[in-house]
Design a protein around this motif. Structure first.
Motif, PDB file in Angstrom:
ATOM      1  N   GLU A  91       4.716  24.535 -66.792  1.00 32.97           N
ATOM      2  CA  GLU A  91       3.952  23.084 -67.636  1.00 32.97           C
ATOM      3  C   GLU A  91       5.036  22.106 -66.835  1.00 32.97           C
ATOM      4  OE1 GLU A  91       1.405  22.492 -70.228  1.00 32.97           O
ATOM      5  OE2 GLU A  91       2.026  24.300 -70.343  1.00 32.97           O
ATOM      6  N   GLY A  92       6.072  22.125 -67.237  1.00 33.88           N
ATOM      7  CA  GLY A  92       6.498  21.425 -66.173  1.00 33.88           C
ATOM      8  C   GLY A  92       6.766  20.546 -64.641  1.00 33.88           C
ATOM      9  N   TRP A  93       6.684  21.502 -63.932  1.00 36.23           N
ATOM     10  CA  TRP A  93       7.067  21.611 -61.988  1.00 36.23           C
ATOM     11  C   TRP A  93       5.627  22.228 -61.820  1.00 36.23           C
ATOM     12  CZ3 TRP A  93      11.340  22.306 -65.846  1.00 36.23           C
ATOM     13  CH2 TRP A  93      12.519  20.901 -65.799  1.00 36.23           C
ATOM     14  N   LEU A  94       6.200  23.795 -61.772  1.00 29.56           N
ATOM     15  CA  LEU A  94       4.715  24.896 -60.603  1.00 29.56           C
ATOM     16  C   LEU A  94       3.767  24.825 -61.090  1.00 29.56           C
ATOM     17  CD1 LEU A  94       6.754  27.794 -61.150  1.00 29.56           C
ATOM     18  CD2 LEU A  94       7.238  26.052 -59.452  1.00 29.56           C
ATOM     19  N   ARG A  95       3.218  24.107 -62.023  1.00 28.93           N
ATOM     20  CA  ARG A  95       1.469  24.001 -62.207  1.00 28.93           C
ATOM     21  C   ARG A  95       1.334  22.793 -61.940  1.00 28.93           C
ATOM     22  NH1 ARG A  95      -1.990  23.324 -67.413  1.00 28.93           N
ATOM     23  NH2 ARG A  95      -3.534  23.717 -66.719  1.00 28.93           N
ATOM     24  N   PRO A  96       1.697  21.700 -62.256  1.00 30.32           N
ATOM     25  CA  PRO A  96       1.958  20.184 -61.706  1.00 30.32           C
ATOM     26  C   PRO A  96       1.686  20.220 -60.354  1.00 30.32           C
ATOM     27  CG  PRO A  96       2.952  19.991 -63.401  1.00 30.32           C
ATOM     28  CD  PRO A  96       2.715  21.754 -63.433  1.00 30.32           C
ATOM     29  N   SER A  97       2.287  20.950 -59.013  1.00 31.45           N
ATOM     30  CA  SER A  97       2.541  20.702 -57.857  1.00 31.45           C
ATOM     31  C   SER A  97       1.333  22.056 -57.358  1.00 31.45           C
ATOM     32  CB  SER A  97       3.857  21.462 -57.493  1.00 31.45           C
ATOM     33  OG  SER A  97       4.982  20.180 -58.471  1.00 31.45           O
ATOM     34  N   ALA A  98       1.604  22.969 -58.189  1.00 29.61           N
ATOM     35  CA  ALA A  98       0.078  23.600 -57.330  1.00 29.61           C
ATOM     36  C   ALA A  98      -0.851  22.966 -57.273  1.00 29.61           C
ATOM     37  CB  ALA A  98      -0.256  24.864 -58.245  1.00 29.61           C
ATOM     38  N   VAL A  99      -1.187  22.574 -58.475  1.00 29.65           N
ATOM     39  CA  VAL A  99      -3.081  21.847 -58.867  1.00 29.65           C
ATOM     40  C   VAL A  99      -2.578  20.796 -57.811  1.00 29.65           C
ATOM     41  CG1 VAL A  99      -3.751  19.760 -60.085  1.00 29.65           C
ATOM     42  CG2 VAL A  99      -2.856  22.275 -61.096  1.00 29.65           C
ATOM     43  N   HIS A 100      -2.119  19.910 -57.322  1.00 32.59           N
ATOM     44  CA  HIS A 100      -2.171  18.331 -56.848  1.00 32.59           C
ATOM     45  C   HIS A 100      -2.149  19.257 -55.228  1.00 32.59           C
ATOM     46  CE1 HIS A 100      -1.924  15.310 -60.022  1.00 32.59           C
ATOM     47  NE2 HIS A 100      -0.956  16.355 -60.113  1.00 32.59           N
ATOM     48  N   ALA A 101      -1.387  20.387 -54.764  1.00 31.55           N
ATOM     49  CA  ALA A 101      -1.775  20.902 -53.376  1.00 31.55           C
ATOM     50  C   ALA A 101      -2.689  21.730 -53.526  1.00 31.55           C
ATOM     51  CB  ALA A 101      -0.350  21.870 -53.358  1.00 31.55           C
ATOM     52  N   GLN A 102      -3.583  22.013 -54.470  1.00 33.27           N
ATOM     53  CA  GLN A 102      -5.028  22.598 -54.858  1.00 33.27           C
ATOM     54  C   GLN A 102      -6.179  21.262 -54.116  1.00 33.27           C
ATOM     55  OE1 GLN A 102      -6.098  25.016 -57.515  1.00 33.27           O
ATOM     56  NE2 GLN A 102      -8.527  25.087 -56.410  1.00 33.27           N
ATOM     57  N   GLY A 103      -5.755  20.745 -55.371  1.00 31.05           N
ATOM     58  CA  GLY A 103      -6.527  19.042 -55.020  1.00 31.05           C
ATOM     59  C   GLY A 103      -6.343  18.709 -52.928  1.00 31.05           C
ATOM     60  N   LYS A 104      -4.787  18.746 -52.157  1.00 35.90           N
ATOM     61  CA  LYS A 104      -5.010  17.976 -51.207  1.00 35.90           C
ATOM     62  C   LYS A 104      -5.404  19.696 -50.625  1.00 35.90           C
ATOM     63  CE  LYS A 104      -0.922  16.120 -51.534  1.00 35.90           C
ATOM     64  NZ  LYS A 104       1.170  15.631 -50.894  1.00 35.90           N
ATOM     65  N   LEU A 105      -5.700  20.491 -51.141  1.00 38.32           N
ATOM     66  CA  LEU A 105      -6.774  21.678 -49.764  1.00 38.32           C
ATOM     67  C   LEU A 105      -8.129  21.373 -50.561  1.00 38.32           C
ATOM     68  CD1 LEU A 105      -5.008  25.331 -50.391  1.00 38.32           C
ATOM     69  CD2 LEU A 105      -4.912  23.754 -48.374  1.00 38.32           C
ATOM     70  N   ILE A 135      -7.302  11.924 -63.440  1.00 35.53           N
ATOM     71  CA  ILE A 135      -6.573  13.813 -63.410  1.00 35.53           C
ATOM     72  C   ILE A 135      -5.757  13.375 -65.163  1.00 35.53           C
ATOM     73  CG2 ILE A 135      -5.146  14.949 -62.834  1.00 35.53           C
ATOM     74  CD1 ILE A 135      -5.368  13.443 -60.248  1.00 35.53           C
ATOM     75  N   PRO A 136      -6.318  14.336 -66.174  1.00 35.93           N
ATOM     76  CA  PRO A 136      -4.713  14.331 -66.930  1.00 35.93           C
ATOM     77  C   PRO A 136      -3.905  14.721 -66.727  1.00 35.93           C
ATOM     78  CG  PRO A 136      -6.732  16.317 -66.770  1.00 35.93           C
ATOM     79  CD  PRO A 136      -7.091  16.029 -65.383  1.00 35.93           C
ATOM     80  N   GLU A 137      -3.427  13.781 -67.746  1.00 34.30           N
ATOM     81  CA  GLU A 137      -1.536  14.360 -67.678  1.00 34.30           C
ATOM     82  C   GLU A 137      -0.849  15.556 -67.904  1.00 34.30           C
ATOM     83  OE1 GLU A 137      -4.048  11.321 -69.400  1.00 34.30           O
ATOM     84  OE2 GLU A 137      -3.103   9.302 -68.708  1.00 34.30           O
ATOM     85  N   PHE A 138      -1.543  15.902 -68.755  1.00 34.29           N
ATOM     86  CA  PHE A 138      -0.595  17.430 -68.197  1.00 34.29           C
ATOM     87  C   PHE A 138      -0.311  17.927 -67.074  1.00 34.29           C
ATOM     88  CE2 PHE A 138      -4.567  18.559 -69.790  1.00 34.29           C
ATOM     89  CZ  PHE A 138      -5.493  19.696 -69.279  1.00 34.29           C
ATOM     90  N   ASN A 139      -1.722  17.656 -66.403  1.00 26.77           N
ATOM     91  CA  ASN A 139      -1.172  17.833 -64.414  1.00 26.77           C
ATOM     92  C   ASN A 139      -0.098  17.078 -63.785  1.00 26.77           C
ATOM     93  OD1 ASN A 139      -3.111  20.238 -64.954  1.00 26.77           O
ATOM     94  ND2 ASN A 139      -4.620  18.757 -64.718  1.00 26.77           N
ATOM     95  N   LEU A 140       0.852  16.016 -64.280  1.00 27.64           N
ATOM     96  CA  LEU A 140       1.133  14.953 -63.451  1.00 27.64           C
ATOM     97  C   LEU A 140       2.862  15.680 -63.215  1.00 27.64           C
ATOM     98  CD1 LEU A 140      -1.363  12.922 -64.536  1.00 27.64           C
ATOM     99  CD2 LEU A 140       0.334  11.653 -64.516  1.00 27.64           C
ATOM    100  N   PRO A 141       3.254  15.894 -62.462  1.00 33.40           N
ATOM    101  CA  PRO A 141       4.890  16.149 -62.410  1.00 33.40           C
ATOM    102  C   PRO A 141       5.749  15.226 -63.733  1.00 33.40           C
ATOM    103  CG  PRO A 141       3.517  15.641 -60.522  1.00 33.40           C
ATOM    104  CD  PRO A 141       3.013  15.316 -61.299  1.00 33.40           C
ATOM    105  N   ASN A 142       6.860  15.787 -63.685  1.00 30.23           N
ATOM    106  CA  ASN A 142       7.008  15.021 -64.964  1.00 30.23           C
ATOM    107  C   ASN A 142       8.267  13.742 -64.207  1.00 30.23           C
ATOM    108  OD1 ASN A 142       8.113  17.434 -66.589  1.00 30.23           O
ATOM    109  ND2 ASN A 142       9.271  18.497 -65.346  1.00 30.23           N
ATOM    110  N   ALA A 143       8.015  13.970 -63.321  1.00 27.56           N
ATOM    111  CA  ALA A 143       8.435  12.080 -62.693  1.00 27.56           C
ATOM    112  C   ALA A 143       7.377  11.514 -63.196  1.00 27.56           C
ATOM    113  CB  ALA A 143       9.306  12.103 -62.188  1.00 27.56           C
TER     114      ALA A 143
END
Length: 376
Positions: free
Chosen positions: A129-143, A253-261
């Protein structure tokens, strides 16, 4: 100090049984979800591989890795409920509860095992929830592949309106790192009879000072109330906006997809139109630790109520399983109510879990029977 019976062989065996069942259910759900996703977006993956002249298989594996992180975090509570439900049925079929009871073991060892399962899977949920999923979502956005590739891509997202208090702003949003606002126009004094100020700029870029942006080729129209506004031109001007670079970088982009920082920075500067959604995203990061354990406990309790002596009460199990499914689905419904401000963020994040835990506790009390009175 933890009593030895709560970390003994029997407890560890129950933990393994539940984790194996949950892992199996999660694998089945993941395979089904991936298959559905690929039917929609496999052609996009192939087209991107051909367009960018890259190997198809590594690109597909990268895409599946990103999708797996998103799917697991969404379906893990369901897997916990179903997996623990199945695990308790398997234990009953092997007559483990009867054997342990005959050996003098109390029901507390099952609760101890479920606490262990909850802590293990709660840690997984927090990481996702806090690290892996936001990183994966935005990496997919770059793709620029798949559902998140369509919604969270970097670059020009077109012109959008923002309304905060008495300010209305129109700008072309460039989602990038750092982001930009182009063709910027701001209108101050919406709540008054006449506008108090108009600001225009060709481009706005964030500075290191939070809400301060640098406007380039800016014009500010100001004047006394009721009088004609006079323009003042600036080649470059530092100007305070009700947004940080994180707000624009993750616009729409919904807030729950944002990285923790970035979520912390967005939450520190609360916008009137997104306060509930931001606070709910923060609370979800904390309650993620308890979400899998609560539904594993509920699934185990429901399965234990579906036993009829040494046999299974199949119709009762069907009703109990349906009830558990509805309870899991209600979590996302409550989150939606919190995002729209119908419920407070704290209530939206905690009420479904408290209800699930309360139902599980009541079922355990019913299974244990009325407390016996100690006779002298």
């Amino acid at each position: 100090m933890i009593p030895r019976r709560f970390i003994g062989i029997a407890v560890r065996d129950i933990v393994r049984t539940h984790l194996k069942a949950i892992a199996f259910v999660m694998f089945v759900l993941l395979v089904v979800a991936i298959a559905i996703d690929l039917t929609k977006f496999l052609d996009e993956v192939r087209e991107k591989a051909e367009r960018d002249a890259i190997a198809f298989v590594p690109l597909l594996l990268e895409y599946l890795l990103y999708r797996t992180a998103d799917i697991v975090v969404r379906l893990l509570p369901m897997a916990c409920l179903t997996g623990s439900f199945i695990a308790e049925l398997l234990r009953h079929q092997r007559m483990e509860p009867v054997i342990l009871s005959a050996a003098g073991a109390s029901p507390g060892i099952v609760f101890a095992a479920l606490i262990g399962v909850g802590l293990i899977l709660g840690g997984v949920q927090v990481a996702l929830e806090g690290w892996l999923r936001p990183s994966a979502v935005h990496a997919q956005g770059k793709l620029e592949i798949g559902i998140y590739g369509h919604r969270f891509y970097l670059g020009n997202t077109g012109k959008h309106w923002f309304v905060e208090g008495d300010l209305a702003m129109e700008a072309r949003v460039i989602r990038d790192d750092p982001p930009e606002l182009q063709e910027l126009r701001m209108f101050y004094g919406l709540g008054n009879v006449a506008l108090s100020r108009i600001v225009e700029a060709r481009i706005a870029v964030p500075t290191s000072d939070g809400r301060v942006w640098q406007l380039k080729d800016a014009v500010i129209w100001e004047g006394p109330p009721g009088a004609i506004m006079r323009p003042t031109q600036y080649e470059a001007l530092d100007f305070e906006l009700p947004f940080t670079s994180a707000h624009i970088r993750y616009h729409r982009i919904p807030e729950f997809n944002l990285p923790n920082a970035d979520l912390a920075r967005v939450n520190a500067l609360k916008r009137e139109s997104r306060v509930a959604e931001t606070e709910l995203a923060v609370i979800r990061r904390f309650t993620a630790l308890f979400l899998p354990g609560v539904f594993a406990f509920l699934g185990a309790s429901l399965a234990q109520c579906g036993r009829d002596g040494r046999m299974f009460a199949w119709w009762r199990l069907l009703v109990l399983g349906t009830f558990g499914y509805v309870t899991v689905v209600s979590v996302k419904s409550f989150w939606s109510l919190g995002e729209f401000g119908i419920l407070s963020p704290m209530a939206a994040a905690t009420l479904p879990m408290l209800f699930a835990f309360g139902v599980g506790a009541l079922l355990q009390l019913w299974l244990s029977g009325p407390p016996e009175r100690m006779s002298r």
